[in-house]
Each structure stands twice: as structure tokens, then as C-alpha cells.
Motif scaffolding. Structure first.
Motif, mmCIF file in Angstrom:
data_model
loop_
_atom_site.group_PDB
_atom_site.id
_atom_site.type_symbol
_atom_site.label_atom_id
_atom_site.label_comp_id
_atom_site.label_asym_id
_atom_site.label_seq_id
_atom_site.Cartn_x
_atom_site.Cartn_y
_atom_site.Cartn_z
ATOM 1 N N TRP A 129 1.336 3.770 -8.709
ATOM 2 C CA TRP A 129 1.787 4.457 -7.499
ATOM 3 C C TRP A 129 1.551 3.573 -6.281
ATOM 4 C CZ3 TRP A 129 2.010 10.271 -6.557
ATOM 5 C CH2 TRP A 129 2.430 10.951 -7.713
ATOM 6 N N PHE A 130 2.381 3.772 -5.259
ATOM 7 C CA PHE A 130 2.235 3.068 -3.995
ATOM 8 C C PHE A 130 1.558 3.976 -2.964
ATOM 9 C CE2 PHE A 130 6.359 1.120 -5.489
ATOM 10 C CZ PHE A 130 5.864 -0.146 -5.718
ATOM 11 N N PRO A 131 0.427 3.596 -2.400
ATOM 12 C CA PRO A 131 -0.107 4.349 -1.259
ATOM 13 C C PRO A 131 0.719 4.032 -0.012
ATOM 14 C CG PRO A 131 -1.519 2.476 -1.767
ATOM 15 C CD PRO A 131 -0.454 2.496 -2.827
ATOM 16 N N ILE A 132 1.101 5.077 0.717
ATOM 17 C CA ILE A 132 1.989 4.916 1.869
ATOM 18 C C ILE A 132 1.258 5.129 3.190
ATOM 19 C CG2 ILE A 132 4.113 5.756 2.976
ATOM 20 C CD1 ILE A 132 4.500 4.326 0.287
ATOM 21 N N ALA A 133 0.398 6.118 3.239
ATOM 22 C CA ALA A 133 -0.311 6.439 4.478
ATOM 23 C C ALA A 133 -1.638 7.091 4.138
ATOM 24 C CB ALA A 133 0.530 7.359 5.360
ATOM 25 N N VAL A 199 9.326 9.211 2.961
ATOM 26 C CA VAL A 199 8.037 8.961 2.316
ATOM 27 C C VAL A 199 8.153 7.867 1.262
ATOM 28 C CG1 VAL A 199 7.168 11.295 2.723
ATOM 29 C CG2 VAL A 199 8.457 10.810 0.625
ATOM 30 N N LEU A 200 9.344 7.298 1.089
ATOM 31 C CA LEU A 200 9.575 6.326 0.018
ATOM 32 C C LEU A 200 9.564 4.894 0.553
ATOM 33 C CD1 LEU A 200 12.412 8.185 -1.933
ATOM 34 C CD2 LEU A 200 9.951 8.150 -2.446
ATOM 35 N N TRP A 201 8.417 4.484 1.113
ATOM 36 C CA TRP A 201 8.306 3.143 1.681
ATOM 37 C C TRP A 201 7.604 2.162 0.741
ATOM 38 C CZ3 TRP A 201 11.404 2.038 5.342
ATOM 39 C CH2 TRP A 201 11.713 2.949 6.363
ATOM 40 N N GLY A 202 7.367 2.541 -0.506
ATOM 41 C CA GLY A 202 6.570 1.702 -1.391
ATOM 42 C C GLY A 202 7.169 0.340 -1.691
ATOM 43 N N TRP A 203 8.487 0.230 -1.618
ATOM 44 C CA TRP A 203 9.141 -1.042 -1.959
ATOM 45 C C TRP A 203 9.472 -1.875 -0.716
ATOM 46 C CZ3 TRP A 203 10.704 3.718 -3.943
ATOM 47 C CH2 TRP A 203 10.360 3.942 -5.282
ATOM 48 N N THR A 204 8.940 -1.514 0.424
ATOM 49 C CA THR A 204 9.260 -2.192 1.680
ATOM 50 C C THR A 204 9.249 -3.716 1.533
ATOM 51 O OG1 THR A 204 8.401 -0.397 3.047
ATOM 52 C CG2 THR A 204 8.515 -2.570 4.056
#
Length: 271
Positions: A129-133, A199-204
Motif C-alpha cells: 500500500w502507498f501512504p498518502i497523508a 486520494v489516489l496519489w500513490g503513483w505520483t
């Protein structure tokens, strides 16, 4: 013959049902900011649930002065259909009990469906999982807003960048029994200014998958055909032009977009 509610409808059959079925309102979805109604729709003995969003129940938005939220919902479906990804449930614009509005096939989520987006303890972010905030609860315990590194969500992130979705909350992602995921609530999309909020910024900043690149090329070809005219029935000419521009920028960068610096990057509430 009445189909079982769990039976998956072919897209063409779903559109036929939405266009020509008899609508019976069941009730209002209280959490929605605009009038959003759940209804049953029936045609030739086939009954399904749908979401009905009448235009007369829309609250005016100062930054979306043109068109209707219902038209933007339909436009999101048209773009989704052109990608072939099936992200947005079948959605049309038609007259209903409260006048013209968007009608969208209802997606039933299994009770045991596991979400791929949410707040998790900061010390226990699931693997992959990607932590976003970062966040804290009322007791001061640390949490992370995070989402899974899942190719279905990655498709949705690319789609949101194309339509400039200003409100991709975790609750706007539905998990069907088939294993597919669906995005809903696209009424604040397609603005000509960059308003991407998700909320889907994990692949920035990461490279776009090859599949996404080929899909974006195919989507450009669709805009050279009937898709542009279909979108212009609901959006301004400039808004449709900016769909093409956003695709061009995505292909030129070949990477997932970065959060905006002049606009909140995450919607509230996030989930």
C-alpha cells in the motif's frame, strides 16, 4: 423473464434498461450533497436498481457555471466506455419522475468486500500500500491515509487525470462482486483548469503502464471520431478540447501526474 439481481448485465442490455425502463423511486441517499435517489427500473420483466440524479436537485457551483452535474456524470461514462476499462457504470441522461437527470446502474457491493483505500494505523500500513497523508484520531493516535498498489486503482487514477476529477474520495470507489472496481460521482469533473483532487496519489511521478499509454492513444483516436460530438452534448467546446489536451500532456510526460500546488490535492472528507 426476470433476471436475478446478482446476474451481471451486458452493457448493451443495461443501457436499454436505463433508456426505456419504468422508474420507481425507492428513497433518497441522505449523505449526498445534491438530490440523489435510489430507484428500481423495470423493462420486459427485468428489474434492477439505479441511481437517479435529477437536474432540478442540483445545487449551483460557482466554479462549474456551465452545463449540469448530470451531464458531467454522463460524460464520465462516455470517456470510460471509450477506454474499454469499464470503470464507470452505465449512465445516461433521460427524463424521470422529477424531470431530466442522470440515471446510473446501481452497483451492489458484497458485504465481505475489502476496500483498497482508507485510514490505517500509521505503524501498520499493509504491505503493497502507498501512504498518502498523515492524520490523527481524537485520541491522538497516528493514522495514514493509504491505498493499495493495485492495477485497477491505477487505471482509475489515469482516468481521473483525463477527466480532471475534482472529487475522487475513497467512498466513490465501489467493489463489485465480479472483482471489478467502479468509480462514481463525477459531477465535478472536466473543468478547463487543473482541479484534480483525489486520494489516489500513490503513483505520483511514476511511469505510466504500457497499457495506459496504449489506451490513451486509443482515446485520442476516439476523440477524432464520434466521442467529441457525444461529449459536446453535455460539455462546452472548451471543456472537450481540454480532455484532448490533458491526454496529450499525459502522453508527453508518460508519467502519473503530480499533485497541484494551487488547489487542495485531497478531497474532504477523503473517504
Amino acid at each position: 423473464m426476470t433476471a436475478e439481481p446478482t446476474e451481471v448485465l451486458a452493457e448493451a442490455d443495461a443501457l436499454e434498461l436505463l433508456h426505456h425502463g419504468r422508474i420507481e423511486i425507492e428513497g433518497r441517499l441522505a449523505d449526498a450533497s445534491n438530490t440523489t435517489l435510489r430507484a428500481e427500473i423495470t423493462l420486459h420483466g427485468l428489474t434492477r436498481r439505479c441511481v437517479y440524479k435529477p437536474v432540478r436537485g442540483e445545487r449551483p457551483l460557482w466554479d462549474f457555471p456551465d452545463g449540469t452535474l448530470a451531464g458531467r456524470e454522463v460524460s464520465a461514462y462516455l470517456v470510460s466506455r471509450a477506454t474499454g476499462w469499464g470503470l464507470v457504470p452505465p449512465t445516461i441522461l433521460r427524463d424521470g419522475p422529477l424531470g431530466p437527470g442522470a440515471l446510473q446502474l446501481w452497483i451492489d457491493e458484497p458485504e465481505a468486500a475489502e476496500g483498497l483505500i482508507g485510514f490505517v494505523p500509521a505503524y501498520d500500513v499493509p504491505q503493497g500500500w502507498f501512504p498518502i497523508a498523515a492524520a490523527r484520531d481524537d485520541d491522538g493516535d497516528a493514522y495514514s491515509l493509504a491505498h493499495a498498489d493495485d492495477p485497477r486503482l491505477a487505471r482509475l487514477a489515469v482516468f481521473d487525470a483525463v477527466i480532471n476529477n475534482a472529487d475522487r474520495k475513497g467512498a466513490h470507489v465501489l467493489y463489485a462482486a465480479t472483482g471489478a472496481i467502479h468509480g462514481v460521482d463525477h459531477g465535478v469533473s472536466f473543468h478547463v483548469e487543473n482541479k484534480l483532487r483525489t486520494v489516489l496519489w500513490g503513483w505520483t511521478g511514476r511511469p505510466l503502464p504500457d497499457e495506459a499509454v496504449s489506451t490513451l492513444h486509443a482515446l485520442t483516436a476516439c476523440l477524432d471520431g464520434p466521442l467529441t460530438g457525444e461529449l459536446e452534448e453535455h460539455l462546452t467546446v472548451s471543456e472537450v478540447q481540454h480532455v484532448r489536451l490533458r491526454i496529450k500532456r499525459l502522453l508527453r510526460a508518460a508519467r502519473f501526474p503530480k499533485p497541484p500546488t494551487d488547489w487542495p490535492a485531497i478531497p474532504w472528507p477523503p473517504v
